[in-house]
Design a protein around this motif. Structure first.
Motif, PDB file in Angstrom:
ATOM      1  N   VAL A 208       0.836  -1.206   0.000  1.00  0.00           N
ATOM      2  CA  VAL A 208       0.000   0.000   0.000  1.00  0.00           C
ATOM      3  C   VAL A 208       0.868   1.251   0.000  1.00  0.00           C
ATOM      4  CG1 VAL A 208      -1.705   1.315   1.322  1.00  0.00           C
ATOM      5  CG2 VAL A 208      -1.946  -1.161   1.094  1.00  0.00           C
ATOM      6  N   VAL A 209       1.971   1.244   0.739  1.00  0.00           N
ATOM      7  CA  VAL A 209       2.881   2.399   0.752  1.00  0.00           C
ATOM      8  C   VAL A 209       3.445   2.653  -0.639  1.00  0.00           C
ATOM      9  CG1 VAL A 209       5.150   3.161   1.542  1.00  0.00           C
ATOM     10  CG2 VAL A 209       3.490   2.321   3.185  1.00  0.00           C
ATOM     11  N   GLU A 210       3.885   1.588  -1.325  1.00  0.00           N
ATOM     12  CA  GLU A 210       4.415   1.749  -2.688  1.00  0.00           C
ATOM     13  C   GLU A 210       3.356   2.313  -3.628  1.00  0.00           C
ATOM     14  OE1 GLU A 210       5.832  -2.051  -3.810  1.00  0.00           O
ATOM     15  OE2 GLU A 210       7.662  -1.952  -2.584  1.00  0.00           O
ATOM     16  N   GLU A 211       2.117   1.873  -3.441  1.00  0.00           N
ATOM     17  CA  GLU A 211       1.051   2.337  -4.323  1.00  0.00           C
ATOM     18  C   GLU A 211       0.681   3.794  -4.024  1.00  0.00           C
ATOM     19  OE1 GLU A 211      -0.782   1.047  -7.716  1.00  0.00           O
ATOM     20  OE2 GLU A 211       0.514  -0.131  -6.387  1.00  0.00           O
ATOM     21  N   LEU A 212       0.712   4.168  -2.752  1.00  0.00           N
ATOM     22  CA  LEU A 212       0.369   5.546  -2.383  1.00  0.00           C
ATOM     23  C   LEU A 212       1.380   6.553  -2.923  1.00  0.00           C
ATOM     24  CD1 LEU A 212      -0.793   5.090   1.336  1.00  0.00           C
ATOM     25  CD2 LEU A 212      -2.219   5.714  -0.621  1.00  0.00           C
ATOM     26  N   ASP A 213       2.609   6.100  -3.174  1.00  0.00           N
ATOM     27  CA  ASP A 213       3.649   7.007  -3.673  1.00  0.00           C
ATOM     28  C   ASP A 213       3.589   7.208  -5.184  1.00  0.00           C
ATOM     29  OD1 ASP A 213       4.692   7.499  -1.186  1.00  0.00           O
ATOM     30  OD2 ASP A 213       6.165   5.878  -1.283  1.00  0.00           O
ATOM     31  N   LYS A 214       2.676   6.541  -5.866  1.00  0.00           N
ATOM     32  CA  LYS A 214       2.625   6.650  -7.325  1.00  0.00           C
ATOM     33  C   LYS A 214       1.899   7.919  -7.758  1.00  0.00           C
ATOM     34  CE  LYS A 214       3.118   1.735  -8.307  1.00  0.00           C
ATOM     35  NZ  LYS A 214       2.532   0.535  -8.949  1.00  0.00           N
ATOM     36  N   ASP A 215       2.177   8.351  -8.981  1.00  0.00           N
ATOM     37  CA  ASP A 215       1.674   9.637  -9.472  1.00  0.00           C
ATOM     38  C   ASP A 215       0.158   9.662  -9.596  1.00  0.00           C
ATOM     39  OD1 ASP A 215       4.232  10.610  -9.619  1.00  0.00           O
ATOM     40  OD2 ASP A 215       4.511  10.030 -11.725  1.00  0.00           O
ATOM     41  N   TYR A 216      -0.439   8.533  -9.976  1.00  0.00           N
ATOM     42  CA  TYR A 216      -1.880   8.562 -10.210  1.00  0.00           C
ATOM     43  C   TYR A 216      -2.651   8.823  -8.927  1.00  0.00           C
ATOM     44  CZ  TYR A 216      -2.879   3.918  -8.253  1.00  0.00           C
ATOM     45  OH  TYR A 216      -3.046   2.857  -7.421  1.00  0.00           O
ATOM     46  N   VAL A 217      -2.082   8.404  -7.771  1.00  0.00           N
ATOM     47  CA  VAL A 217      -2.753   8.650  -6.490  1.00  0.00           C
ATOM     48  C   VAL A 217      -2.719  10.132  -6.163  1.00  0.00           C
ATOM     49  CG1 VAL A 217      -2.698   8.160  -4.016  1.00  0.00           C
ATOM     50  CG2 VAL A 217      -2.215   6.337  -5.657  1.00  0.00           C
ATOM     51  N   ARG A 218      -1.545  10.756  -6.340  1.00  0.00           N
ATOM     52  CA  ARG A 218      -1.448  12.199  -6.085  1.00  0.00           C
ATOM     53  C   ARG A 218      -2.343  12.988  -7.035  1.00  0.00           C
ATOM     54  NH1 ARG A 218       4.070  10.729  -5.072  1.00  0.00           N
ATOM     55  NH2 ARG A 218       4.582  11.013  -7.279  1.00  0.00           N
ATOM     56  N   THR A 219      -2.402  12.535  -8.293  1.00  0.00           N
ATOM     57  CA  THR A 219      -3.255  13.229  -9.265  1.00  0.00           C
ATOM     58  C   THR A 219      -4.728  13.101  -8.890  1.00  0.00           C
ATOM     59  OG1 THR A 219      -1.644  12.775 -11.006  1.00  0.00           O
ATOM     60  CG2 THR A 219      -3.879  13.357 -11.694  1.00  0.00           C
ATOM     61  N   ALA A 220      -5.141  11.894  -8.479  1.00  0.00           N
ATOM     62  CA  ALA A 220      -6.545  11.681  -8.111  1.00  0.00           C
ATOM     63  C   ALA A 220      -6.933  12.498  -6.890  1.00  0.00           C
ATOM     64  CB  ALA A 220      -6.790  10.192  -7.856  1.00  0.00           C
ATOM     65  N   ILE A 221      -6.070  12.516  -5.883  1.00  0.00           N
ATOM     66  CA  ILE A 221      -6.376  13.299  -4.684  1.00  0.00           C
ATOM     67  C   ILE A 221      -6.327  14.793  -4.995  1.00  0.00           C
ATOM     68  CG2 ILE A 221      -5.575  13.879  -2.354  1.00  0.00           C
ATOM     69  CD1 ILE A 221      -4.645  10.994  -2.076  1.00  0.00           C
ATOM     70  N   GLY A 222      -5.375  15.209  -5.842  1.00  0.00           N
ATOM     71  CA  GLY A 222      -5.281  16.618  -6.223  1.00  0.00           C
ATOM     72  C   GLY A 222      -6.459  17.090  -7.042  1.00  0.00           C
ATOM     73  N   SER A 223      -7.096  16.184  -7.759  1.00  0.00           N
ATOM     74  CA  SER A 223      -8.256  16.575  -8.556  1.00  0.00           C
ATOM     75  C   SER A 223      -9.537  16.662  -7.738  1.00  0.00           C
ATOM     76  CB  SER A 223      -8.460  15.581  -9.704  1.00  0.00           C
ATOM     77  OG  SER A 223      -8.749  14.297  -9.201  1.00  0.00           O
ATOM     78  N   GLY A 224      -9.451  16.341  -6.451  1.00  0.00           N
ATOM     79  CA  GLY A 224     -10.612  16.514  -5.582  1.00  0.00           C
ATOM     80  C   GLY A 224     -11.275  15.244  -5.125  1.00  0.00           C
TER      81      GLY A 224
END
Length: 319
Positions: A208-224
Motif C-alpha cells: 500500500v505504501v508503494e502504491e500511495l507514492d505513485k503519481d496517479y494517487v497524487r493526481t486523483a487526490i489533487g483533482s478533488g
C-alpha cells in the motif's frame, strides 16, 4: 472471458502431472520407510512368518514398485485409498470424517488472518512513520517470531485455565451448538492465524505504501477525489496483488500448522488422524492424509491464480 477460460484450461491441465508427481513422491516415501503394513495389520497378534508372507502376497506388497504404483494410482482414481490397519475401515471414510473439522479450522484461521492483515496493514500505510505505524510494526514483528504452538499453549494457560473464557480442548459440532463450536474453535483459529496475519500485515503495508507514492494517487487526490475513495477503489485493487501471492503460500502453512494445533486442542481432525496413524504404524492412513492435504493446497493455489486474473488485467493480457 475466452482468454480467461483458455488460461484456466491450461492451469488445470498442468495440475495433472503435478498431482501424479505428488502421488509418486508420497508413494515412494511410504514404500522406503520403516513401516511394514503386514506387521501393522497383525499388531499385537504375534503372526507367524507364513502369515506375514501370505498377507504381503495377497495385497501385492511383493510386486515391483512400478506395478504397485500403477495399481495405487488406479485405486486412487476410483476413490480407494486403502484400508486402515488400526480401525480396519476404509481410509477414505476416515479422511472424509476428519477433513471437515480441518477445513473449518483452516478457513476460520485464514479469515481472521486476512481481516487483521488488511486492517493493520492499511492503517500502518496511511499513518506511515507515525505512532500507529510504529506500534503495528512492533506487533507484527512479534507475531512473526511467535510460533503457533507457543501461542496455543499461552492461550490455554491464560484464557482457558486462568480466566475460564474458553475450554482447554475438545470439539462441538456447529449443528449441535454454534456457540459451543465458536468457543472450541476460537483459540485454535487464533493460534493458527496470528503468525500468518503478522506476515501479511507487513506485506500489505509495504504494497500500500508503494502504491500511495505513485503519481496517479497524487493526481486523483489533487483533482478533488476523497482519499477514502482513491484508497478503496484504486490503491487496494493494485496493492493486493503481492499479498494474494503470499496468501496462497501461507495456506500451506495453515494446513500444516493445523496438525500441531489439532493435537494441542484435542480436535479430531486430519492432524490428529495422521499423528495417530504415525504412532500406530498405519501407512495407508498417513499417505491418505498427506495426499488429501496436498490436493487441497494445489486447489487453493489454483483459486488464488483465478483471483489474480480477476484482480489484475495485466496478467490476462500477458497470458
Amino acid at each position: 472471458m475466452l482468454a480467461i477460460a483458455r488460461i484456466l484450461v491450461r492451469r488445470v491441465a498442468l495440475l495433472i502431472p503435478l498431482m501424479l508427481g505428488i502421488v509418486l513422491f508420497v508413494f515412494l516415501v511410504m514404500r522406503f520407510s520403516d513401516s511394514d503394513p503386514a506387521s501393522a495389520f497383525f499388531q499385537g497378534a504375534n503372526p507367524t512368518p507364513e502369515q506375514l508372507q501370505r498377507f504381503r502376497e495377497e495385497n501385492g506388497l511383493l510386486d515391483p514398485l512400478p506395478v504397485r504404483y500403477v495399481a495405487f494410482v488406479g485405486d486412487l482414481l476410483q476413490g480407494d485409498m486403502g484400508t486402515g490397519v488400526l480401525v480396519r475401515t476404509p481410509v477414505l471414510d476416515q479422511v472424509t470424517t476428519a477433513l471437515p473439522l480441518t477445513l473449518q479450522l483452516t478457513f476460520l484461521g485464514l479469515a481472521i488472518a486476512v481481516v487483521l492483515a488488511l486492517v493493520l496493514g492499511i492503517t500502518a500505510a496511511i499513518h506511515r512513520d507515525r505512532l500507529p505505524d510504529q506500534i503495528i510494526r512492533v506487533v507484527s514483528l512479534t507475531g512473526v517470531a511467535a510460533p503457533s504452538f507457543w501461542l496455543a499453549l499461552l492461550m490455554i494457560q491464560y484464557l482457558a485455565v486462568g480466566q475460564g473464557w474458553f475450554p482447554t480442548g475438545g470439539y462441538v459440532n456447529p449443528a449441535d451448538s454454534f456457540g459451543g463450536w465458536l468457543k472450541t474453535m476460537t483459540m485454535p483459529a487464533l493460534a493458527l492465524s496470528l503468525p500468518v496475519a503478522a506476515q501479511l500485515t507487513r506485506i500489505v503495508r509495504t504494497a500500500v505504501v508503494e502504491e500511495l507514492d505513485k503519481d496517479y494517487v497524487r493526481t486523483a487526490i489533487g483533482s478533488g477525489l476523497p482519499p477514502v475513495v482513491v484508497v478503496g477503489r484504486n490503491v487496494l485493487r493494485n496493492a493486493l496483488i503481492n499479498p494474494l501471492t503470499v496468501l496462497g503460500l501461507r495456506v500451506g502453512y495453515l494446513l500444516g500448522g493445523a496438525v500441531v494445533i489439532e493435537t494441542i486442542f484435542s480436535l479430531p481432525g486430519m492432524g490428529k488422524l495422521m499423528i495417530d496413524a504415525v504412532k500406530n504404524g498405519d501407512p495407508a492412513v498417513v499417505q491418505g492424509v498427506v495426499i488429501t492435504t496436498a490436493v487441497g493446497f494445489v486447489i487453493v493455489n489454483l483459486l488464488i491464480d483465478i483471483l489474480h486474473l480477476l484482480v489484475n488485467p495485466r496478467l490476462r493480457s500477458a497470458a
